[in-house]
Design a protein around this motif. Structure first.
Motif, PDB file in Angstrom:
ATOM      1  N   ASP A  18       0.830  -1.201   0.000  1.00 28.03           N
ATOM      2  CA  ASP A  18       0.000   0.000   0.000  1.00 28.03           C
ATOM      3  C   ASP A  18       0.867   1.255   0.000  1.00 28.03           C
ATOM      4  O   ASP A  18       0.579   2.232  -0.698  1.00 28.03           O
ATOM      5  CB  ASP A  18      -0.922  -0.014   1.219  1.00 28.03           C
ATOM      6  CG  ASP A  18      -1.830   1.194   1.280  1.00 28.03           C
ATOM      7  OD1 ASP A  18      -2.701   1.314   0.403  1.00 28.03           O
ATOM      8  OD2 ASP A  18      -1.659   2.035   2.205  1.00 28.03           O
ATOM      9  N   PHE A  19       1.955   1.232   0.784  1.00 28.06           N
ATOM     10  CA  PHE A  19       2.852   2.392   0.864  1.00 28.06           C
ATOM     11  C   PHE A  19       3.514   2.655  -0.493  1.00 28.06           C
ATOM     12  O   PHE A  19       3.535   3.776  -0.988  1.00 28.06           O
ATOM     13  CB  PHE A  19       3.923   2.141   1.925  1.00 28.06           C
ATOM     14  CG  PHE A  19       4.845   3.314   2.149  1.00 28.06           C
ATOM     15  CD1 PHE A  19       4.544   4.269   3.099  1.00 28.06           C
ATOM     16  CD2 PHE A  19       6.010   3.454   1.401  1.00 28.06           C
ATOM     17  CE1 PHE A  19       5.383   5.359   3.303  1.00 28.06           C
ATOM     18  CE2 PHE A  19       6.859   4.526   1.591  1.00 28.06           C
ATOM     19  CZ  PHE A  19       6.539   5.480   2.554  1.00 28.06           C
ATOM     20  N   ARG A  20       4.046   1.622  -1.114  1.00 32.03           N
ATOM     21  CA  ARG A  20       4.784   1.779  -2.363  1.00 32.03           C
ATOM     22  C   ARG A  20       3.885   2.160  -3.532  1.00 32.03           C
ATOM     23  O   ARG A  20       4.347   2.715  -4.539  1.00 32.03           O
ATOM     24  CB  ARG A  20       5.544   0.499  -2.703  1.00 32.03           C
ATOM     25  CG  ARG A  20       6.686   0.184  -1.741  1.00 32.03           C
ATOM     26  CD  ARG A  20       7.596  -0.907  -2.326  1.00 32.03           C
ATOM     27  NE  ARG A  20       6.859  -2.120  -2.650  1.00 32.03           N
ATOM     28  CZ  ARG A  20       6.672  -3.133  -1.809  1.00 32.03           C
ATOM     29  NH1 ARG A  20       7.179  -3.077  -0.587  1.00 32.03           N
ATOM     30  NH2 ARG A  20       5.993  -4.196  -2.191  1.00 32.03           N
ATOM     31  N   ALA A  21       2.593   1.880  -3.404  1.00 34.33           N
ATOM     32  CA  ALA A  21       1.667   2.142  -4.507  1.00 34.33           C
ATOM     33  C   ALA A  21       1.396   3.631  -4.703  1.00 34.33           C
ATOM     34  O   ALA A  21       0.912   4.037  -5.764  1.00 34.33           O
ATOM     35  CB  ALA A  21       0.349   1.408  -4.268  1.00 34.33           C
ATOM     36  N   ASP A  22       1.706   4.447  -3.723  1.00 34.46           N
ATOM     37  CA  ASP A  22       1.413   5.882  -3.794  1.00 34.46           C
ATOM     38  C   ASP A  22       2.717   6.662  -3.921  1.00 34.46           C
ATOM     39  O   ASP A  22       3.573   6.609  -3.034  1.00 34.46           O
ATOM     40  CB  ASP A  22       0.654   6.326  -2.541  1.00 34.46           C
ATOM     41  CG  ASP A  22       0.080   7.727  -2.680  1.00 34.46           C
ATOM     42  OD1 ASP A  22       0.647   8.526  -3.439  1.00 34.46           O
ATOM     43  OD2 ASP A  22      -0.929   8.025  -2.001  1.00 34.46           O
ATOM     44  N   ARG A  23       2.867   7.388  -5.036  1.00 38.66           N
ATOM     45  CA  ARG A  23       4.078   8.158  -5.271  1.00 38.66           C
ATOM     46  C   ARG A  23       4.353   9.151  -4.140  1.00 38.66           C
ATOM     47  O   ARG A  23       5.513   9.368  -3.762  1.00 38.66           O
ATOM     48  CB  ARG A  23       3.943   8.902  -6.603  1.00 38.66           C
ATOM     49  CG  ARG A  23       5.060   9.892  -6.885  1.00 38.66           C
ATOM     50  CD  ARG A  23       4.814  10.613  -8.218  1.00 38.66           C
ATOM     51  NE  ARG A  23       5.779  11.685  -8.431  1.00 38.66           N
ATOM     52  CZ  ARG A  23       5.636  12.916  -7.955  1.00 38.66           C
ATOM     53  NH1 ARG A  23       4.567  13.209  -7.218  1.00 38.66           N
ATOM     54  NH2 ARG A  23       6.560  13.834  -8.196  1.00 38.66           N
ATOM     55  N   ALA A  24       3.311   9.749  -3.573  1.00 39.24           N
ATOM     56  CA  ALA A  24       3.488  10.743  -2.503  1.00 39.24           C
ATOM     57  C   ALA A  24       4.179  10.127  -1.295  1.00 39.24           C
ATOM     58  O   ALA A  24       4.974  10.793  -0.617  1.00 39.24           O
ATOM     59  CB  ALA A  24       2.144  11.334  -2.097  1.00 39.24           C
ATOM     60  N   ASN A  25       3.889   8.864  -1.010  1.00 38.00           N
ATOM     61  CA  ASN A  25       4.532   8.203   0.121  1.00 38.00           C
ATOM     62  C   ASN A  25       6.038   8.090  -0.086  1.00 38.00           C
ATOM     63  O   ASN A  25       6.832   8.300   0.844  1.00 38.00           O
ATOM     64  CB  ASN A  25       3.939   6.810   0.339  1.00 38.00           C
ATOM     65  CG  ASN A  25       2.503   6.849   0.807  1.00 38.00           C
ATOM     66  OD1 ASN A  25       2.061   7.835   1.390  1.00 38.00           O
ATOM     67  ND2 ASN A  25       1.771   5.778   0.530  1.00 38.00           N
ATOM     68  N   GLY A 346      -0.163  11.660   5.142  1.00 43.24           N
ATOM     69  CA  GLY A 346      -1.347  11.196   4.425  1.00 43.24           C
ATOM     70  C   GLY A 346      -2.482  10.744   5.317  1.00 43.24           C
ATOM     71  O   GLY A 346      -3.458  10.166   4.829  1.00 43.24           O
TER      72      GLY A 346
END
Length: 452
Positions: A18-25, A346
């Motif tokens: 889930d963390f890696r799926a979002d560029r902002a993270n 986030g």
């Protein structure tokens, strides 16, 4: 414990994906690991809104520095008093001794501690109350009411009359060894009482202990002056005050402030502290014969209104806050908009608790005292930005000053001290006649301003 509460490998794999799926993270991770949370969460547009220009402003002397001590409440109190001296005698700057009240506060706190030990001889040693008393008996921190007690009893002196020492500039060693001695005193008093020593003999022991405390403090801080010479020259080099004074005489002559006219207003919107009532904190104080603290709890808007009124009359305002929250320390900016921690992560981190919930759940309390010396106002008189004199020297913030946004005031200012004339008739009546409600010693409203 229920195995359903276990963190499983599947849970960790899902969280990682889930963390890696979002560029902002990923961007946030790179920024935080390189610079830290606050640097990565800093909002430059909000920082730019904290300009050092004010509609109402009280001018003060050169900035003071509490150095490596928790004397912020003393510095804030003395800064409100030295303003009167600077204004009265047209001085360029002036500084009152901070070592002088430190000496007497330590002495009185030791006496207060021993009195509380004698008053709790029947309490179990491992109970919450005695454990609390033993935890930090003579810390540097304090409250306005405690400083008022010191001034009424001992007066004030110019800095030259009792200058800083190694132990006042950095109180850590002094506090450490004095605390150890006091805990030894507590043991002797409790064991003597258990052995059947009379109350009169216990009092004799306490007096002997206080003699040792005095000896200790004189060794660390020097002996407070009983009388001293004063020569003050104004901006034009004209001699405006001279003579020999006791500390009490100097306070009456140079400061001329009726400290009993100044009252502590707090704003704690928790269910156990209804507004409009007066509170004290059990076992909190320093000068035994002057009692403890007294607060009137009011909505935060009333604290602001009273502070603005006092500033408009040309007088600074002592206040207490939770200084490290939403704070850009190097830049001297206290502003909830200047740090977007929740946006960085986030999800709600700072926003997960409101003001009352932070008090109830141990997230926030008063940690630092400073002085309000200016404010910007809207057309209808509502504050938007406050000027703050800190006590961390002129190299801190902007020439020793901070700014405090009104939104930050809403969240993290817990106390102001103002002349009682800025209260309404009903508020004055409540402060004077309301039955005092007693809070537990560990209540967040019993916290002591002490940030170094």
């Amino acid at each position: 414990m229920d195995e359903k509460l276990t963190v499983t490998p599947d849970d960790l794999a899902a969280a990682s994906a889930d963390f890696r799926a979002d560029r902002a993270n990923v961007v946030a991770k790179n920024a935080v690991t390189a610079s830290g949370i606050r640097a990565a969460a800093r909002v430059p547009e909000a920082v730019g809104a904290n300009a050092m220009t004010f509609d109402v402003e009280v001018r003060q002397g050169e900035r003071c520095d509490q150095q490596h001590s928790g004397r912020c409440w003393m510095f804030a109190s003395l800064n409100t008093m030295r303003h009167r001296i600077i204004r009265r005698y047209n001085l360029k700057t002036f500084e009152l001794s901070q070592t002088y009240p430190l000496f007497w506060d330590k002495l009185e706190k030791c006496n207060w501690f021993l009195a509380n030990i004698l008053d709790t001889l029947d309490e179990p040693l491992d109970g919450r109350l005695v454990s609390y008393l033993l935890s930090d008996p003579i810390c540097d921190g304090g409250q306005w009411d405690m400083f008022r007690s010191l001034v009424k009893k001992y007066g004030v002196v110019p800095k030259e009359a009792m200058p800083e020492t190694a132990c006042s500039r950095n109180t850590r060693e002094m506090d450490k060894y004095l605390t150890r001695y006091l805990r030894g005193c507590a043991r002797r008093l409790r064991e003597s009482a258990e052995a059947g020593v009379s109350a009169d003999d216990l009092l004799d022991m306490q007096r002997e202990m206080m003699g040792d405390v005095h000896h200790f403090l004189v060794t660390c801080l020097g002996e407070p002056p009983a009388r001293f010479e004063v020569r003050l020259r104004d901006k034009d080099d004209k001699l405006v005050l001279s003579g020999s004074f006791t500390p009490q005489e100097f306070f009456a002559e140079a400061v001329g402030m009726d400290v009993d006219d100044y009252v502590s207003l707090i704003s704690a919107p928790t269910a156990d502290k209804p507004f409009g009532h007066v509170y004290t904190v059990s076992r909190l104080g320093n000068v035994v014969e002057d009692g403890g603290v007294r607060y009137l709890n009011l909505p935060i808007e009333r604290l602001k209104e009273a502070a603005v009124a006092q500033l408009q009359d040309g007088l600074p305002v002592w206040f207490g806050c939770d200084v490290d929250q939403s704070y850009l320390r190097a830049e001297g900016i206290m502003d909830t908009a200047a740090l977007d921690v929740d946006g960085l992560f986030g999800f709600p981190v700072e926003g997960c608790l409101n003001r009352a919930e932070r008090l109830d759940y141990g997230e926030s309390l008063m940690t630092h005292a400073m002085v309000l010396e200016g404010v910007n106002l809207t057309a209808d008189g509502h504050p938007t930005l406050w000027k703050v004199e800190n006590s961390w020297g002129k190299d801190h913030g902007r020439d020793g000053f901070d700014t405090l946004s009104d939104a930050w005031f809403d969240e993290y200012v817990y106390q102001v001290v103002v002349d009682r004339r800025y209260l309404t008739d009903d508020e004055r009546a409540a402060y004077d006649t309301e039955e005092v409600r007693v809070l537990a010693p560990w209540d967040p409203m019993g916290s002591l301003a002490r940030v170094r």
